[in-house]
Design an enzyme around this catalytic site. Structure first.
Site, PDB file in Angstrom:
ATOM      1  N   PRO A  96       0.631  -1.525  -0.100  1.00 49.90           N
ATOM      2  CA  PRO A  96      -0.530  -0.375   0.392  1.00 49.90           C
ATOM      3  C   PRO A  96       0.649   1.451   0.069  1.00 49.90           C
ATOM      4  O   PRO A  96       2.018   1.510   0.595  1.00 49.90           O
ATOM      5  CB  PRO A  96      -0.875  -0.336   1.373  1.00 49.90           C
ATOM      6  CG  PRO A  96       0.151  -0.585   2.464  1.00 49.90           C
ATOM      7  CD  PRO A  96       0.946  -2.413   0.955  1.00 49.90           C
ATOM      8  N   THR A  97       0.451   2.067  -0.840  1.00 50.43           N
ATOM      9  CA  THR A  97       0.728   3.442  -0.889  1.00 50.43           C
ATOM     10  C   THR A  97       0.808   5.014  -0.115  1.00 50.43           C
ATOM     11  O   THR A  97       1.140   5.561  -0.223  1.00 50.43           O
ATOM     12  CB  THR A  97       1.157   3.583  -2.047  1.00 50.43           C
ATOM     13  OG1 THR A  97       0.104   3.710  -3.043  1.00 50.43           O
ATOM     14  CG2 THR A  97       2.558   3.276  -2.888  1.00 50.43           C
ATOM     15  N   HIS A  98      -0.637   4.521   0.143  1.00 47.97           N
ATOM     16  CA  HIS A  98      -1.538   5.305   0.633  1.00 47.97           C
ATOM     17  C   HIS A  98      -2.684   4.950   2.276  1.00 47.97           C
ATOM     18  O   HIS A  98      -2.992   3.515   2.029  1.00 47.97           O
ATOM     19  CB  HIS A  98      -2.196   6.266   0.393  1.00 47.97           C
ATOM     20  CG  HIS A  98      -2.546   5.916  -0.984  1.00 47.97           C
ATOM     21  ND1 HIS A  98      -2.813   4.678  -2.133  1.00 47.97           N
ATOM     22  CD2 HIS A  98      -4.898   5.359  -0.911  1.00 47.97           C
ATOM     23  CE1 HIS A  98      -4.544   4.069  -2.229  1.00 47.97           C
ATOM     24  NE2 HIS A  98      -4.982   4.925  -1.449  1.00 47.97           N
ATOM     25  N   THR A  99      -3.087   5.616   2.864  1.00 46.55           N
ATOM     26  CA  THR A  99      -3.958   5.306   4.211  1.00 46.55           C
ATOM     27  C   THR A  99      -2.892   4.467   4.890  1.00 46.55           C
ATOM     28  O   THR A  99      -2.807   5.440   5.894  1.00 46.55           O
ATOM     29  CB  THR A  99      -4.924   4.803   2.776  1.00 46.55           C
ATOM     30  OG1 THR A  99      -6.017   4.936   2.431  1.00 46.55           O
ATOM     31  CG2 THR A  99      -5.547   4.646   4.412  1.00 46.55           C
ATOM     32  N   PHE A 100      -2.581   3.534   4.856  1.00 41.89           N
ATOM     33  CA  PHE A 100      -1.576   3.013   6.022  1.00 41.89           C
ATOM     34  C   PHE A 100      -0.863   3.654   6.001  1.00 41.89           C
ATOM     35  O   PHE A 100       0.404   3.598   5.497  1.00 41.89           O
ATOM     36  CB  PHE A 100      -1.238   1.588   5.625  1.00 41.89           C
ATOM     37  CG  PHE A 100      -2.667   0.325   5.384  1.00 41.89           C
ATOM     38  CD1 PHE A 100      -4.065   0.345   6.064  1.00 41.89           C
ATOM     39  CD2 PHE A 100      -2.810  -0.326   4.499  1.00 41.89           C
ATOM     40  CE1 PHE A 100      -4.637  -0.153   5.861  1.00 41.89           C
ATOM     41  CE2 PHE A 100      -3.946  -1.204   4.008  1.00 41.89           C
ATOM     42  CZ  PHE A 100      -4.501  -0.995   4.687  1.00 41.89           C
TER      43      PHE A 100
END
Length: 224
Positions: A96-100
């Site tokens: 993952p590259t966003h949110t997490f």
């Protein structure tokens, strides 16, 4: 967690490969599995061959398609007459590259290869399946990201990283891969898309093999 590396040795690895080779080549007609290639849940067509040290997992491959040495193919549905160069990677996995907050799998998931995990289930489930059309050429060291569709007749240049869909009969290259040019004229591509020569019988292809040597001959044959 069991450290399985203690159980690995060249002789046992050879026996595992030999068992896999015998199993798949007994099941599928005219299949050649190269030395030390690893297959898990793979469906073959006819006249396929794999080079040495190929890994295929949860994938299928159509008639006459081949995969060269050192390639790793996961979660892929591949058509007929595809040419896969050495050290190609298809569906290698995504972080993952966003949110997490973190990209480390131990933080957002619970894979068995991590020494310690902080989750009890996987919270990152991207679309992994890759679709490779028919008569596709993927050159050496290319990477095809998870979830990508590559259209019929496309060419992926060497060392390209493909993270978006590729149109039929187009050539892409670079990091990230971008459109370079079409292989043929639009009217020729339309004929190729309609005729779907790869679905013809082997007798038809052999009988008409001369028209495959020049796109103009192929076009005239189908428009006369």
């Amino acid at each position: 967690m069991v450290d399985r590396s203690y159980l690995q040795n060249p002789f046992f690895e050879y026996l595992k490969w030999l068992k896999t080779k015998i199993k798949y080549q007994a099941k599928y007609k005219n299949l050649k599995v190269g030395y030390m290639s690893r297959l898990i849940n793979v469906v073959f067509g006819q006249y396929n061959w794999l080079g040495n040290n190929v890994i295929m997992i949860n994938s299928s491959i159509g008639d006459f398609s081949y995969i060269s040495d050192g390639s790793v193919i996961s979660e892929t549905e591949m058509g007929k007459f595809c040419s896969i160069g050495p050290n190609v990677r298809i569906a290698p996995g995504k972080h993952p590259t966003h949110t997490f907050v973190s990209t480390h799998p131990a933080i957002y998931s619970n894979p068995d290869y991590c020494m310690k995990n902080f989750q009890t289930k996987d919270h990152h489930n991207p679309k992994r399946n890759v679709i490779i059309g028919n008569d596709v050429w993927i050159c050496a060291n290319a990477v095809i990201a998870d979830g990508v569709t590559v259209g019929d007749g496309a060419i992926i240049a060497a060392n390209a990283v493909v993270n978006s869909d590729v149109e039929p009969y187009s050539i892409v290259g670079g990091i990230p891969a971008t459109f370079i040019r079409k292989r043929f004229k639009d009217e020729q591509i339309n004929v190729l898309n309609r005729s779907k020569w790869w679905d013809q019988s082997l007798d038809w292809i052999e009988k008409n093999s001369d028209i495959f040597l020049d796109i103009e001959d192929y076009y005239r044959f189908h428009t006369k």
